[in-house]
Design an enzyme around this catalytic site. Structure first.
Site, short mmCIF file in Angstrom:
data_model
loop_
_atom_site.label_atom_id
_atom_site.label_comp_id
_atom_site.label_asym_id
_atom_site.label_seq_id
_atom_site.Cartn_x
_atom_site.Cartn_y
_atom_site.Cartn_z
N GLN A 52 -11.45 67.64 42.58
CA GLN A 52 -11.23 68.69 41.59
C GLN A 52 -11.70 70.07 42.05
O GLN A 52 -11.31 71.08 41.46
CB GLN A 52 -11.92 68.33 40.26
CG GLN A 52 -11.24 67.19 39.52
CD GLN A 52 -9.80 67.49 39.11
OE1 GLN A 52 -9.38 68.65 39.04
NE2 GLN A 52 -9.03 66.44 38.88
N HIS A 57 -2.40 67.64 46.05
CA HIS A 57 -1.60 68.08 44.90
C HIS A 57 -2.48 68.64 43.79
O HIS A 57 -1.98 69.22 42.84
CB HIS A 57 -0.67 66.97 44.39
CG HIS A 57 -1.36 65.84 43.69
ND1 HIS A 57 -1.49 65.79 42.34
CD2 HIS A 57 -1.98 64.74 44.17
CE1 HIS A 57 -2.14 64.68 42.00
NE2 HIS A 57 -2.44 64.03 43.09
N CYS A 91 -5.64 58.28 28.85
CA CYS A 91 -5.59 58.71 30.24
C CYS A 91 -4.20 58.58 30.82
O CYS A 91 -3.73 59.41 31.56
CB CYS A 91 -6.57 57.89 31.07
SG CYS A 91 -6.58 58.40 32.78
N GLY A 95 -5.25 61.17 47.21
CA GLY A 95 -6.68 61.24 47.01
C GLY A 95 -7.26 59.86 46.72
O GLY A 95 -8.35 59.51 47.19
N THR A 96 -6.51 59.07 45.96
CA THR A 96 -6.95 57.71 45.65
C THR A 96 -7.08 56.89 46.92
O THR A 96 -8.07 56.17 47.12
CB THR A 96 -5.96 57.05 44.67
OG1 THR A 96 -6.09 57.70 43.41
CG2 THR A 96 -6.22 55.56 44.51
N SER A 102 -7.60 65.77 47.48
CA SER A 102 -6.20 65.46 47.18
C SER A 102 -5.41 66.76 47.11
O SER A 102 -5.72 67.64 46.32
CB SER A 102 -6.15 64.74 45.83
OG SER A 102 -4.82 64.51 45.45
#
Lengths: 472, 472
Positions: free
Chosen positions: B185, B204, B328, B74-75, B202
């Site tokens: 999300q 996963h 985080c 996703g990044t 993303s």
């Protein structure tokens, strides 16, 4: 001929998944699915697996674990490695050196760098596809920010003189110019050559799963990540870390390395067999790449008057998956920049890259169908081609290793009818009596005895090859 | 309390692999391991699987198949999407707009863009973490090259007004400014909002394997790949395509979407239960994020006087894997930029994100241990904290759904001793008689009846919750 079994001879594109990799992947999907950056139990477990995988890969490749970052592909490793090194050395200069036969990921990155104002020098290669260390080193200037050289060529298998080149760079006072070594085709098979500052590799080339590349950066090398980095993978590769695939990649690298000595010798002999047979079986063909300093599993040849794409189609229908420098992908029809840089024939190009476990039988089958298929592709052209050294383009290998005389001669007599007149029968035998009996049989039956050849040229690890030409 | 079972409440970091994904991955490792760019049989087979996966993902996300490219994460999708759009619109200007609460991959890319000479505007959010469409649209100028807005926030679950914002952009004549929607999300859980020009996600996060991101670019959007492109994935994502993982990602996206309606309702109710219970059970706590327009599975709260890292460690020892905006990752101790932008408490932050299949029992167990653990973490401080609304910090849910009176009252009488004096017993019942019997029993036994609450706040889909405070 309807394919009885599909034979995959394109390991240099991607190797079939190693059984160890599959096992490790399945286990790691259970044990290493969580985020290794998290501190809770499942995260710590993923972190332990990731650390162990990093240690394995570092050990096999000759790096320190903290020098190794995992990327999503070999291409990403090359891109992030090149761009990171170029950014890290921006104050030194904007000059990039690479060999003319690097992988397209290097060339594409270089093109983009040039378009963005950098200066790029592509060092030529000889007819074998090899750079000269002196010539390469001479291209490196005080303002060169990065030099890139592959460990071995992906299309023709030629091994590059990386260590010698690195030594020259050091000796001439350019030791600070980082050398990125793209080891995609050799990692796991051959030791990584000394002298790299950055090292890249790709797991699916060694039987690991897709989705894992390796970027190692030697301590002390300047590096400034080209993509905005997060805290993952030493700040070099952003994004969620694919722990299960990395675990599988490390397991298969270890396994492949352990098998390499034996498997390399076997594949080396099979390739030797192909290198020797193809020019005998097919007219107007050129086997390219270094015959000695080469990867064990790659052999490339080009056939005059042949459309590589069409030949690949014929081979596919006959059950053989091979690749061509003349048709790198389905959508790109430009001729191979590697073959062009070598100054060799680019048309009708076929690259065979044998995966682990390739059998002599598969190779022989390929050598049986190839001449027919090339002839079929050329047929509409109505050319009058010279007969190949191998005459009628037919060759039969009769494996009699371990058989006592008179068995080899009996088998020769039985099977010589399988090749047309002019064709060649190769009898592999290790009973010393064959050396006398086979020429004697030829004399008696009016066939032509053509002498002995080393058995390893036919994929055998012992004995001799006795060549008999069918005359009548 | 020794953990009897490890409970994973960190699905927003990575969701456990969906069973369908595992099955598809195993099958695709056999069927789709070859290079989909090759024309031989195994390559064509991989291509067919890849095409089918692309169609599935496109359909679920509301895109055309040729708009969808697969990335390695996703990044990477966010980075390549942002950089490609910014490069493609370089002539329009070098102004970038994003909300202040985007994922760090957006912020990092924006920082790098700014360092390279771009201009960046971060649009603030309200106390719920939501941008105002008007304010966001007002930040977009004629020279804005790209605007970025998430579909829903990853830390607090607040759903952003994407469609309204896109409409405003269109209405004010900025329809040419592309809007990149980061749907990491929400993809698979909620429909993708209308109005995107670029969409990222993303796999996963929806139960797919790691190693797969999605970058969709609407036809007609300007895009100029930031990395030197090859011919793969529409020229947007270079490198070998991870077909097996993509096949698994598509299969799980389809499965998750099919289960979403039922599962969202279930998780929504469980989160409702947590949102209602935590402030009653723990003193000095703030539940953050929009209580209504929110993702079904995420709930975040912050505890005053608590080190988030320490609380996470305590929860881990008690068998709960959760995450914190205050920590985080293991190496980054800066407070969450999301919570900071919302102007809410950032310390002692806990994010629960419930994976599919989370049970009410797991949630109740969490609510039982949380008050103790927070108290333990605060204990060394010697603070004199006000009692929480939930008094002794203890609450017991007695599920009597489907039971006829007098069973609910009998169970209440049996179990009220399990909470300390001051604690709360919540009786879930759907027999109408409970509405009379429970208050009556309280009257008779000297306990305090505190009224009714909607049963869905306690994870039930019917009946009512009757609240009884233990007085003696």
């Amino acid at each position: 001929m309807p394919p009885t079994e599909n034979v995959y001879f394109d390991a240099a594109t991607t190797a079939p998944l190693h059984p160890v990799a599959r096992q490790a992947l399945t286990a790691a999907l259970d044990e290493g699915w969580a985020d290794p950056a998290r501190l809770y139990r499942s995260g710590r477990q993923a972190r332990m697996l990731l650390d162990a995988a990093r240690e394995t890969v570092a050990e096999v490749l000759g790096a320190r674990p903290d020098e190794v970052s995992f990327t999503a592909s070999g291409t990403q490793a090359v891109q992030l490695g090149m761009l990171g090194a170029l950014r890290g050395r921006r104050r030194t200069g904007r000059h990039l050196v690479h060999s003319a036969v690097e992988h397209s990921s290097v060339l594409h990155t270089a093109e983009r760098f040039e378009a963005d104002g950098g200066e790029v020098a592509a060092v030529p290669v000889d007819r074998q596809g090899r750079v000269s260390p002196a010539e390469f080193a001479a291209a490196v200037r005080p303002d060169t920010a990065l030099a890139v050289l592959q460990s071995a060529n992906h299309e023709v298998g030629t091994v590059q003189p990386v260590a010698e080149t690195a030594e020259l760079l050091h000796a001439q006072g350019n030791e600070h110019c980082p050398l990125l070594v793209d080891a995609a085709q050799s990692a796991g098979r051959l030791p990584v050559p000394a002298g790299w500052s950055l090292l890249t590799a790709s797991a699916h080339k060694w039987g690991g799963p897709p989705g894992v590349g390796v970027l190692a950066v030697r301590k002390g090398s300047r590096f400034n990540s080209a993509l905005s980095a997060d805290e993952r993978e030493g700040g070099r590769v952003p994004g969620f870390v694919n722990v299960p695939a990395i675990v599988a990649a490390a397991a298969s690298l270890r396994a492949v390395q352990a098998e390499a000595a034996a498997e390399n010798a076997r594949l080396h002999a099979l390739v030797e067999r192909i290198r020797a047979a193809v020019p005998r079986l097919v007219p107007e063909v050129e086997v390219v790449g270094d015959p000695v300093a080469r990867l064990p599993h790659i052999v490339t040849f080009s056939c005059l008057y042949v459309d590589g794409e069409v030949l690949l189609g014929e081979l596919d229908r006959a059950g053989f998956a091979v690749s061509s420098g003349s048709s790198c992908t389905s959508s790109t029809l430009t001729p191979s920049h590697v073959l062009a840089a070598m100054g060799v024939l680019t048309e009708g190009n076929v690259r065979l890259s044998l995966p682990s476990g390739t059998t002599a039988e598969q190779v022989e089958r390929f050598l049986t169908v190839l001449p027919e298929l090339v002839a079929r592709v050329r047929e509409p052209l109505g050319l009058d081609l010279p007969a190949p050294a191998g005459a009628a383009g037919s060759e039969l290998v009769v494996d009699q290793l371990g058989k006592r005389c008179p068995l080899p001669v009996i088998e020769l007599a039985k099977r010589i009818g399988e090749v047309p007149v002019g064709g060649l029968v190769v009898v592999l035998a290790d009973d010393e009596a064959a050396r006398l009996d086979i020429p004697a049989w030829c004399e008696m039956r009016g066939q032509a005895y053509e002498g002995e050849a080393p058995a390893d040229a036919y994929g055998a690890d012992r004995g001799f090859a006795y060549l008999v030409r069918r005359v009548s």
